[in-house]
Design a protein around this motif. Sequence first.
Motif, PDB file in Angstrom:
ATOM      1  N   ARG A 183       0.828  -1.207   0.000  1.00 26.08           N
ATOM      2  CA  ARG A 183       0.000   0.000   0.000  1.00 26.08           C
ATOM      3  C   ARG A 183       0.866   1.262   0.000  1.00 26.08           C
ATOM      4  O   ARG A 183       0.553   2.236  -0.676  1.00 26.08           O
ATOM      5  N   ILE A 184       1.942   1.240   0.782  1.00 27.67           N
ATOM      6  CA  ILE A 184       2.849   2.390   0.837  1.00 27.67           C
ATOM      7  C   ILE A 184       3.481   2.637  -0.525  1.00 27.67           C
ATOM      8  O   ILE A 184       3.540   3.764  -1.005  1.00 27.67           O
ATOM      9  N   ILE A 185       3.946   1.565  -1.156  1.00 23.90           N
ATOM     10  CA  ILE A 185       4.569   1.697  -2.475  1.00 23.90           C
ATOM     11  C   ILE A 185       3.554   2.219  -3.478  1.00 23.90           C
ATOM     12  O   ILE A 185       3.855   3.115  -4.254  1.00 23.90           O
ATOM     13  N   LEU A 186       2.342   1.682  -3.455  1.00 27.86           N
ATOM     14  CA  LEU A 186       1.306   2.127  -4.369  1.00 27.86           C
ATOM     15  C   LEU A 186       0.972   3.598  -4.112  1.00 27.86           C
ATOM     16  O   LEU A 186       0.816   4.372  -5.056  1.00 27.86           O
ATOM     17  N   TRP A 187       0.896   4.001  -2.874  1.00 26.63           N
ATOM     18  CA  TRP A 187       0.592   5.376  -2.510  1.00 26.63           C
ATOM     19  C   TRP A 187       1.690   6.314  -3.036  1.00 26.63           C
ATOM     20  O   TRP A 187       1.407   7.383  -3.529  1.00 26.63           O
ATOM     21  N   ARG A 188       2.939   5.890  -2.933  1.00 29.61           N
ATOM     22  CA  ARG A 188       4.047   6.718  -3.420  1.00 29.61           C
ATOM     23  C   ARG A 188       4.030   6.846  -4.941  1.00 29.61           C
ATOM     24  O   ARG A 188       4.403   7.871  -5.481  1.00 29.61           O
ATOM     25  N   ILE A 189       3.567   5.804  -5.618  1.00 28.10           N
ATOM     26  CA  ILE A 189       3.503   5.837  -7.081  1.00 28.10           C
ATOM     27  C   ILE A 189       2.410   6.794  -7.535  1.00 28.10           C
ATOM     28  O   ILE A 189       2.578   7.525  -8.490  1.00 28.10           O
ATOM     29  N   ILE A 190       1.297   6.793  -6.822  1.00 26.45           N
ATOM     30  CA  ILE A 190       0.160   7.643  -7.199  1.00 26.45           C
ATOM     31  C   ILE A 190       0.497   9.062  -6.825  1.00 26.45           C
ATOM     32  O   ILE A 190       0.414  10.020  -7.404  1.00 26.45           O
TER      33      ILE A 190
END
Length: 177
Positions: A170-177
């Motif tokens: 989730r953290i990685i996805l949040w950083r990508i968005i």
Amino acid sequence: MTRRGLTYSPNDIRDNGVRVLRSSNIDEDRFSINDDDVFVGATAVNIPTVCNGDILITSANGSSRLVGKHAIIDGIPDNTAVHGGFMLAGSARNPYFANALMSSSWYQKFINFFVAGGNGAIGNLNKNDLDEQLIMVPSEEEEQDTIGYYFRTLDSLITLHQRAIKVQKRIILWRII
């Protein structure tokens, strides 16, 4: 010892009432409560409710590979749930030890030998076949308790690591968005 599950009709289904545990309540050998669980009215229930510590077992399924999956029931209030018609509920003095046995090669061989199905047939685990199995286990209850505790701890650690991975994703996805 195992017990057969509740068979109910569509007319028995309610928005709330007694929760009917099904195969979908077993997620990778772990018990889960789901938003889409089915409930029936109390008058439809003619079997004992399940308890925390009982082992929920899929006894029939359209997919033979799902027959035999199991999990220890945990986190349900007393007298609020039963197991459905294609399920078994097992009770054991040491459920964590029994559940560990059901994760062993013995159980997989048992399932492969005793579960009828294939070619589109519904796989079916016969309650009596499971109840009549003779298994070599440590005779000392203390040793069974120790083994059960070990696997319970191991399962908890696996769950914690799986949660940590989900958080990281989730953290990685949040950083990508």
